[in-house]
Design an enzyme around this catalytic site. Structure first.
Site, mmCIF file in Angstrom:
data_model
loop_
_atom_site.group_PDB
_atom_site.id
_atom_site.type_symbol
_atom_site.label_atom_id
_atom_site.label_comp_id
_atom_site.label_asym_id
_atom_site.label_seq_id
_atom_site.Cartn_x
_atom_site.Cartn_y
_atom_site.Cartn_z
ATOM 1 N N PHE A 45 0.516 -1.266 -0.298
ATOM 2 C CA PHE A 45 0.090 -0.051 -0.239
ATOM 3 C C PHE A 45 0.630 1.089 0.192
ATOM 4 O O PHE A 45 1.288 0.894 0.290
ATOM 5 C CB PHE A 45 -0.873 0.165 1.236
ATOM 6 C CG PHE A 45 -1.686 1.169 1.403
ATOM 7 C CD1 PHE A 45 -2.506 1.474 0.894
ATOM 8 C CD2 PHE A 45 -1.377 2.084 2.724
ATOM 9 C CE1 PHE A 45 -3.528 2.701 0.710
ATOM 10 C CE2 PHE A 45 -1.886 3.307 2.727
ATOM 11 C CZ PHE A 45 -2.999 3.830 1.776
ATOM 12 N N SER B 272 4.809 -5.418 3.180
ATOM 13 C CA SER B 272 3.511 -5.052 3.710
ATOM 14 C C SER B 272 2.224 -5.702 2.556
ATOM 15 O O SER B 272 1.697 -7.590 2.979
ATOM 16 C CB SER B 272 3.533 -4.012 3.587
ATOM 17 O OG SER B 272 2.158 -3.067 4.358
ATOM 18 N N LEU B 273 1.834 -5.364 2.282
ATOM 19 C CA LEU B 273 0.609 -6.397 1.306
ATOM 20 C C LEU B 273 0.591 -7.462 0.541
ATOM 21 O O LEU B 273 0.216 -8.108 0.154
ATOM 22 C CB LEU B 273 -0.506 -5.206 1.092
ATOM 23 C CG LEU B 273 -2.129 -5.251 0.196
ATOM 24 C CD1 LEU B 273 -2.807 -6.544 0.760
ATOM 25 C CD2 LEU B 273 -2.578 -4.184 0.366
ATOM 26 N N ASP C 254 7.362 -7.991 6.498
ATOM 27 C CA ASP C 254 5.846 -7.891 7.972
ATOM 28 C C ASP C 254 4.964 -7.892 6.970
ATOM 29 O O ASP C 254 4.198 -6.432 7.194
ATOM 30 C CB ASP C 254 6.948 -6.776 7.933
ATOM 31 C CG ASP C 254 5.963 -5.633 9.464
ATOM 32 O OD1 ASP C 254 5.760 -6.415 10.234
ATOM 33 O OD2 ASP C 254 5.098 -4.956 9.769
ATOM 34 N N HIS D 26 7.509 -0.806 10.286
ATOM 35 C CA HIS D 26 6.929 -1.438 9.679
ATOM 36 C C HIS D 26 8.258 -1.500 8.198
ATOM 37 O O HIS D 26 8.176 -2.268 7.968
ATOM 38 C CB HIS D 26 5.636 -0.596 9.219
ATOM 39 C CG HIS D 26 4.968 -1.724 8.685
ATOM 40 N ND1 HIS D 26 4.265 -2.990 8.475
ATOM 41 C CD2 HIS D 26 4.686 -1.484 7.103
ATOM 42 C CE1 HIS D 26 4.077 -3.109 7.482
ATOM 43 N NE2 HIS D 26 3.346 -2.115 6.485
#
Length: 458
Positions: free
Chosen positions: A94, A170-171, A194, A265
């Site tokens: 994202f 992430s995503l 992550d 993150h």
């Protein structure tokens, strides 16, 4: 989603995307480098119903100048894609402001430095920006489009599924997971940096990254209390500093909350790149919880036949056992900056029974670097253990210092230390701890001891 439904969706997209997804993949004839896209809010409002994906290719022949890529590029004289080499696929996540990820080239170059491979970057910034809930709605379509490319590279050009390694940030980790689901877990490897937590922690395993998505799945967790997921999603899951609150990420009231959380993150990405650069090895210890790890309850890697998992490109993270256990939590401590490597030192303090509670400060020193820990001693306990992150190995520790720091009125004034010992994790039977015995510590009078050591060559 049942496989029959996936197969139908996959077949439909195969026909659709041969003209849509891959149209952007013209090889540059003018020598210009391909770039990741940016998007603006105005463009997003106009185009948010459309998910555009483009692919960029980096290899050791063009590490600084990406080529646009699709399956039709393979075999062209101008393409640097080599079907005999493994393929790394980088998938970003994202983007709150629609900006292209600035770290992509650094990650690609770190991968190329560690292995001669094709590095394919998935650029889906138009579908990954601004409204997180809408982006989550797009991630499966992006995964389907990537699956089409992988399928065509496999069917038309002979690339083996096990030669693909998907690296999702992430995503992007869940995008990679859904690609793996479409190939029934036959993709070689997926690494989640992550993996995103919001809207995924309670999701079904078919909707998020999980160990069945590839032959081997590893994940690094650094922000599990905010943007990252807190549950294991791979065969091995590395929880750095417990998976949250990374050392070196600002927590002062002057730092923005967003900046603090993003620092945590993105630490997974930066640690992974450091591991690829090979300055030092980042290994962890399997344990049920971070609290047990810090208390020294987990001291070896016998569950993996003595070989501790390491972050990086080692096959199965260096694990020798077969089959690899699933959802193993691996804990490790890091330093606050690159290369992030720390040595896990087990500190054990045994004292004689106390009449009052007390506090003891222990400092391990190497040259001008010191690692400090405060023990809170209670009347009902005599043995205390903790695991510390020290910048160098046990054999390079020069000295140890103990100091009674308890308040004058209501803490014990004199403390008898039966022993203080330091050892390095993982514990090995042939390595004895460094111990000092029979010490009396008075309030306000520090005690110290110098070690004389020589590091072995093994």
């Amino acid at each position: 989603m049942p496989w029959e439904d996936k197969a139908i969706l996959f077949s439909i997209l195969l026909v659709y995307s041969s003209s849509q997804v891959l149209a952007s993949g013209e090889i540059q004839e003018d020598g210009q480098c391909a770039e990741l896209n940016n998007t603006r809010w105005q463009e997003y409002r106009q185009q948010r119903v459309r998910v555009e994906v483009q692919y960029l290719l980096l290899t050791r022949r063009n590490p600084d100048c990406a080529q646009k890529f699709d399956q039709d590029s393979v075999g062209k004289p101008t393409s640097h894609f080599n079907t005999s080499r493994p393929t790394k696929v980088i998938i970003h996540g994202f983007s709150a402001l629609g900006r292209k990820p600035s770290w992509v080239t650094d990650l690609a170059q770190a991968l190329l430095g560690a292995q001669d491979a094709n590095v394919v970057v998935v650029d889906w910034i138009y579908g990954a920006s601004f409204a997180y809930n809408l982006v989550v709605e797009n991630y499966k379509e992006v995964a389907l489009q990537i699956s089409v490319l992988v399928n065509q590279l496999q069917q038309k050009h002979g690339c083996r599924l096990e030669s693909f390694h998907l690296i999702g940030v992430s995503l992007g980790a869940h995008v990679a997971g859904f690609v793996g689901t479409l190939f029934e877990g036959k993709i070689g490897r997926i690494t989640g940096l992550d993996p995103a937590g919001p809207m995924f922690k309670g999701a079904d395993t078919s909707d998020r990254l999980d160990p069945t998505d590839a032959l081997f799945v590893d994940a690094i967790h650094t922000d599990s209390d905010h943007f990252g997921i807190s549950i294991p999603v791979g065969h091995v899951d590395f929880f750095l500093n417990g998976g949250m609150d990374q050392t070196g990420c600002a927590r002062s009231r002057f730092a923005s909350m967003y900046g603090y959380v993003i620092c945590d993150h993105m630490r997974a990405l930066h640690v992974y790149m450091s591991a690829l650069n090979g300055t030092c090895q980042l290994t962890g210890i399997p344990c049920a919880s971070y609290e047990d790890f810090l208390k020294g309850s987990c001291v070896d890697c016998e569950v993996f036949k003595g070989r501790c998992p390491a972050i990086g490109l080692q096959e199965k993270s260096g694990i020798a056992t077969s089959p690899v256990p699933q959802q193993q939590k691996i804990f490790l401590l890091t330093t606050s900056s690159a290369p992030f490597c720390a040595h896990h030192i087990l500190l054990t303090l045994e004292v004689s029974p106390l009449d009052k509670s007390a506090e003891v400060e222990v400092t391990l020193t190497t040259w001008s670097q010191g690692t400090e820990h405060h023990f809170r001693l209670k009347t009902e306990a005599t043995v205390y253990r903790t695991v510390l992150a020290h910048p160098v190995a046990l054999c390079q520790i020069d000295s140890i210092r103990l100091r009674n720091t308890g308040a004058r009125l209501y803490r014990q004034g004199d403390i008898h230390v039966k022993s203080v010992c330091v050892s390095e994790l993982p514990l090995r039977s042939h390595e004895a701890p460094l111990c000092v015995n029979d010490i009396d510590i008075r309030r306000g009078v520090p005690w110290s001891h110098d070690f004389v050591q020589v590091c072995g060559t093994s």
